[in-house]
Design an enzyme around this catalytic site. Structure first.
Site, PDB file in Angstrom:
ATOM      1  CB  CYS B 107      -0.907   0.000   1.231  1.00  0.00           C
ATOM      2  SG  CYS B 107      -1.774   1.572   1.441  1.00  0.00           S
ATOM      3  CB  SER B 111       0.553   0.553   6.461  1.00  0.00           C
ATOM      4  OG  SER B 111       1.460   1.606   6.594  1.00  0.00           O
ATOM      5  CB  CYS B 112      -4.215  -0.878   2.866  1.00  0.00           C
ATOM      6  SG  CYS B 112      -4.968   0.759   2.951  1.00  0.00           S
TER       7      CYS B 112
END
Lengths: 214, 199
Positions: B107, B111-112
């Site tokens: 991501c 910070s997916c």
């Protein structure tokens, strides 16, 4: 916004350093910060779009210096000040707070999550799988999920993901503007203009407002 | 790390710990969080929700072709069949490594990460170095992880910065025909399901 958080394609950050046998948390305050961030949303209404907007507004030098949970702390403090929950006299948003989530409700709440996909009937798709699209060359000053490195580039719609609210407007409290979100495939060669193996590709999920027919 | 630097770091950590404690106290006082509920969140993510969940999904896909088909068609539902669902995995897509395709997830905007199957992300996944580089020079980054992808294998990078969370289904290693599903799950690593390791 074209901020420091939009990191795809930047140079200069060095090698990816890893920690062997990394623990889930590195300090007790990180445990509490994760838990507070997840729990407080049950009592004080906000969405991931609002949280990310606050993280992206952290000044670049502080953003780069801060750990993950420090960014969450800064963002949650900011969200709560904006909503008048933390006192500093600058509250701009009136919110109705509810009760704290109860301990026995935590595991079921985690398992339920917060589904954000909307009814397909809310918006007709402008593009179908296989359609050639170009990413619009736009630079929203708001929160956006349009990475800089794909702007202006042509890609092919790989998959229609269904209808979702547009983060750009939701994060600014201007409604959901429900529309289709698509996985778009780009050629690595086209994106970076370099001789990389010809088949290598990059898939990015993009809202309809970010795209135009190519 | 120099002694001075270490000292500054300690002071910073103390400052952060104090700020978080102050925040918690204020929210508790206002009745907006319950400390016992905070303990439960921590317990879930420290002991129950982690890459072992994802490893069970992968092992099931390896032994059960019909399950694998469901996983690749509707990952959210297939993952829920094994009891995993929810926060940061409401809309899942599973991408399969094959002899001709290698997938890796990132991501770039934050910070997916697919929490129900992989837990909370490691520090390197959230780092500027990983987020900036893996979209632009994935093969170089993978090589640093010890994974040399042959030139004939297509590398697909998935930048999951919208509503979908991705997991990689690694290739089942050769010579594992006799292994039970549980033994296969033990072979699957977090990095394998991010795509920075082969398995």
């Amino acid at each position: 916004m074209d901020g420091i958080h939009d990191m795809g394609g930047m140079d200069g950050f060095g090698p990816v350093t890893r920690e062997a046998d990394e623990p889930v948390f590195h300090a007790d305050w990180e445990r509490r910060m994760l838990a507070i961030s997840l729990a407080v949303g049950f009592a004080v209404p906000f969405t991931d779009d609002h949280l990310r907007r606050e993280i992206e507004r952290i000044p670049p030098e502080l953003y780069l210096h801060s750990s993950y949970y420090e960014k969450w702390l800064i963002a949650i403090e900011s969200l709560l000040r904006e909503r008048g929950v933390l006192p500093d006299g600058n509250a701009t948003l009136k919110v109705e707070t509810g009760p704290a989530i109860r301990p026995e409700a935590v595991a079921p709440a985690i398992h339920a999550g917060f589904p954000t996909r909307r009814d397909d009937a809310e918006a007709a798709p402008r593009f179908a799988a296989g359609a050639k699209v170009r990413v619009r060359n736009i630079h929203p000053k708001t929160h956006t999920r349009l990475p800089r490195y794909v702007r202006g580039h042509e890609g092919v719609v790989h998959r229609d993901l269904g209808v979702f609210g547009l983060p750009d407007s939701n994060s600014e409290y201007q409604g959901h503007r429900a529309q289709h979100c698509y996985t778009v495939r780009f050629s690595q060669q086209a994106l970076w203009g370099r001789a990389v193996p010809v088949g290598d590709s990059l898939y990015v999920d993009l809202w309809e407002d970010y795209l135009e027919p190519a | 790390m120099s002694k001075d630097h270490g000292h500054d770091h300690d002071a910073e950590e103390k400052g952060l710990a104090l700020r978080v404690k102050t925040l918690e106290s204020l929210l508790v006082e206002k009745g907006l969080v319950d400390p016992a509920a905070l303990d439960r969140f921590v317990e879930e993510y420290e002991t129950r929700i982690g890459p072992k969940n994802g490893a069970r999904v992968v092992a099931r896909a390896w032994v059960d072709p019909a399950y694998k088909q469901r996983l690749l068609t509707n990952a959210t539902a297939a993952i829920r069949e094994l009891g995993f669902s929810g926060l940061q995995g409401e809309n899942m897509v599973a991408v399969e490594n094959t002899g001709s395709v290698h997938n890796v997830i990132v991501c770039t905007l934050c910070s997916c990460y697919p929490w129900p199957v992989l837990g909370l992300p490691p520090v390197w996944y959230k780092s500027a170095a990983y987020r900036s580089r893996v979209v632009k020079e994935p093969r170089a980054v993978l090589a640093e992880f010890g994974l040399k992808v042959p030139a004939a294998t297509e590398v697909r990078v998935w930048d999951s910065s919208a509503e979908i969370r991705y997991m990689v289904v690694p290739r089942r290693p050769d010579g594992t025909d006799g292994l039970s599903e549980a033994a296969l799950a033990d072979l699957v690593t977090r990095d394998g399901m991010v795509g920075t390791a082969a398995v």
